[in-house]
Design an enzyme around this catalytic site. Structure first.
Site, short mmCIF file in Angstrom:
data_model
loop_
_atom_site.label_atom_id
_atom_site.label_comp_id
_atom_site.label_asym_id
_atom_site.label_seq_id
_atom_site.Cartn_x
_atom_site.Cartn_y
_atom_site.Cartn_z
N PRO A 80 -2.31 -5.95 0.03
CA PRO A 80 -2.33 -7.25 -0.63
C PRO A 80 -0.93 -7.66 -1.07
O PRO A 80 -0.04 -6.81 -1.22
CB PRO A 80 -3.26 -7.03 -1.81
CG PRO A 80 -3.33 -5.56 -2.01
CD PRO A 80 -3.01 -4.92 -0.71
N GLN A 82 0.74 -8.60 -3.74
CA GLN A 82 1.49 -8.03 -4.86
C GLN A 82 1.39 -6.49 -4.86
O GLN A 82 1.30 -5.86 -5.91
CB GLN A 82 1.03 -8.63 -6.19
CG GLN A 82 1.50 -10.07 -6.40
CD GLN A 82 3.03 -10.18 -6.47
OE1 GLN A 82 3.74 -9.23 -6.78
NE2 GLN A 82 3.56 -11.35 -6.13
N SER A 83 1.41 -5.89 -3.67
CA SER A 83 1.27 -4.45 -3.54
C SER A 83 2.52 -3.72 -4.04
O SER A 83 3.63 -3.95 -3.55
CB SER A 83 1.04 -4.12 -2.06
OG SER A 83 1.31 -2.76 -1.80
N ASN A 84 2.33 -2.83 -5.02
CA ASN A 84 3.43 -1.97 -5.49
C ASN A 84 3.82 -0.98 -4.42
O ASN A 84 4.97 -0.58 -4.29
CB ASN A 84 3.01 -1.22 -6.76
CG ASN A 84 2.70 -2.16 -7.90
OD1 ASN A 84 3.51 -3.02 -8.23
ND2 ASN A 84 1.54 -2.01 -8.50
N ALA A 86 3.74 -1.42 -1.19
CA ALA A 86 4.60 -2.05 -0.18
C ALA A 86 6.02 -2.21 -0.71
O ALA A 86 7.00 -1.92 -0.01
CB ALA A 86 4.02 -3.41 0.20
#
Ligand SMILES: *Cc1c(COP(=O)(O)O)cnc(C)c1O
Length: 333
Positions: A80, A82-84, A86
């Site tokens: 998604p 706002q993936s931390n 990523a």
């Protein structure tokens, strides 16, 4: 001695441990009417390392160790917006000299700042190529096309796998060492559960020390039965990688999904209260997706009059600060 169990697994150093454990004196004072002798501590896994920090770095150390051992040239991740995971994969790729291809999709209702700010902005700053996907169903196509002739390493969703859980098994041993220095033992270790490898790793690590049922997870993604099944499978597989004795059973996996609210990435009144409470009493940042919901669960536990007296409670702060900037309107600031 137990540390040698980790030696077979190559590790990329991305994180500066041990992270501090701090006591929340001001919050304890504010909660005095319900405290009944409880002592509140946080483990600052939101600090340290690269990329703005956060729990995903502990997991990525083992995944990137594996990627480097395999001679990977490009790291491929999806998730998604706002993936931390990523964002920190992008930072890790920068640190290790790998290319990084990210495919990210918006959650329902995400618009404006959430599409460009926070983790998305940082992922781009770290040099990752970010492709916007319409939704999760586009992920397999993105993955298939991402390598473009380079040797690729695909990150598991949420960077969760038995291998990445080793990062949190190691954290459990780190916490036990810190208990000696602090002269206390924790009665409960609380953590948010998303893709589950963090809680699974803690369970596997504490089980090496013969400590069971210590970890309380609060699910922010799956419902409790699904999160339990996933966490149990990961904990067992991680325990096997560590050649742990005995067996991890479903009784070792404690997960509450009460504080998840309407779904992953959707804020709740209780999680926003928790976020404001910790910010205003301690100057500490929870994140809207994970830790604020888990902290809401911890606060509910504190208000439970059937709880034992004089508990030592440790909350694992897992980071995710950049996502705050994707939730500006929800935070009412
Ligand atoms: C991913 C994440 C978690 C949850 O970890 P899992 O291993 O996915 O369960 C908790 N907090 C933050 C800030 C995260 O990014």
């Amino acid at each position: 001695m137990p540390a040698t169990r980790f030696d077979p697994y190559p590790r990329a150093r991305l994180f500066d441990g041990p992270t501090p454990i701090q006591r929340l004196h001001r919050l304890e004072a504010a909660l005095e009417p319900v405290l009944r002798g409880a002592r509140l501590f946080v483990k600052r896994d939101d600090l340290g390392g690269i990329g703005g920090g956060g729990s995903k770095l502990r997991k990525l150390e083992f995944l990137l160790g594996d990627a480097m051992a395999q001679g990977a040239e490009v790291l491929v991740g999806v998730g998604p917006l706002q993936s931390n995971s990523a964002r920190l994969a992008a930072a890790a790729a920068a640190r290790l000299g790998l290319d990084c291809e990210l495919g990210l999709w918006p959650l329902e209702g995400q618009a404006g700042e959430a599409l460009v700010s926070g983790n998305v902005l940082l992922g781009r700053l770290f040099g990752a190529r970010v492709q916007m996907l319409p939704d999760a169903s586009a992920a397999p196509g993105f993955i298939a096309a991402a390598a473009q002739g380079r040797k690729s390493y695909q990150l598991p969703p949420g960077a969760s796998s038995p291998l990445s859980a080793l990062g949190y098994a190691d954290c459990a041993l780190e916490i036990a060492d810190q208990e000696h220095a602090l002269g206390l033992r924790f009665d409960r270790v609380v953590i948010a559960n998303g893709s589950s490898a963090s809680q699974a790793g803690l369970v596997a690590g504490f089980s090496l020390l013969g400590r069971r049922r210590l970890v309380q997870g609060f699910s922010v993604l799956a419902d409790a039965p699904a999160a339990e099944a996933n966490t149990l499978a990961l904990a067992r597989a991680c325990h096997a990688l560590l050649r742990g004795e005995g067996e991890i059973t479903v009784a070792d996996i404690r997960i509450d999904d009460t504080w998840r609210g309407p779904g992953y990435g959707r804020t709740t009144a209780e999680s926003l209260d928790a976020l404001h409470l910790l910010a205003r009493h301690e100057g500490l940042l929870l994140d809207p997706v994970y830790s604020a919901k888990a902290f809401a669960g911890l606060l509910a536990h504190l208000r439970d009059v059937t709880r034992p007296r004089n508990e030592n409670l440790l909350f694992v702060m897992t980071g995710g600060t950049p996502a705050l900037f994707g939730y500006q309107s929800a935070l009412g600031t």
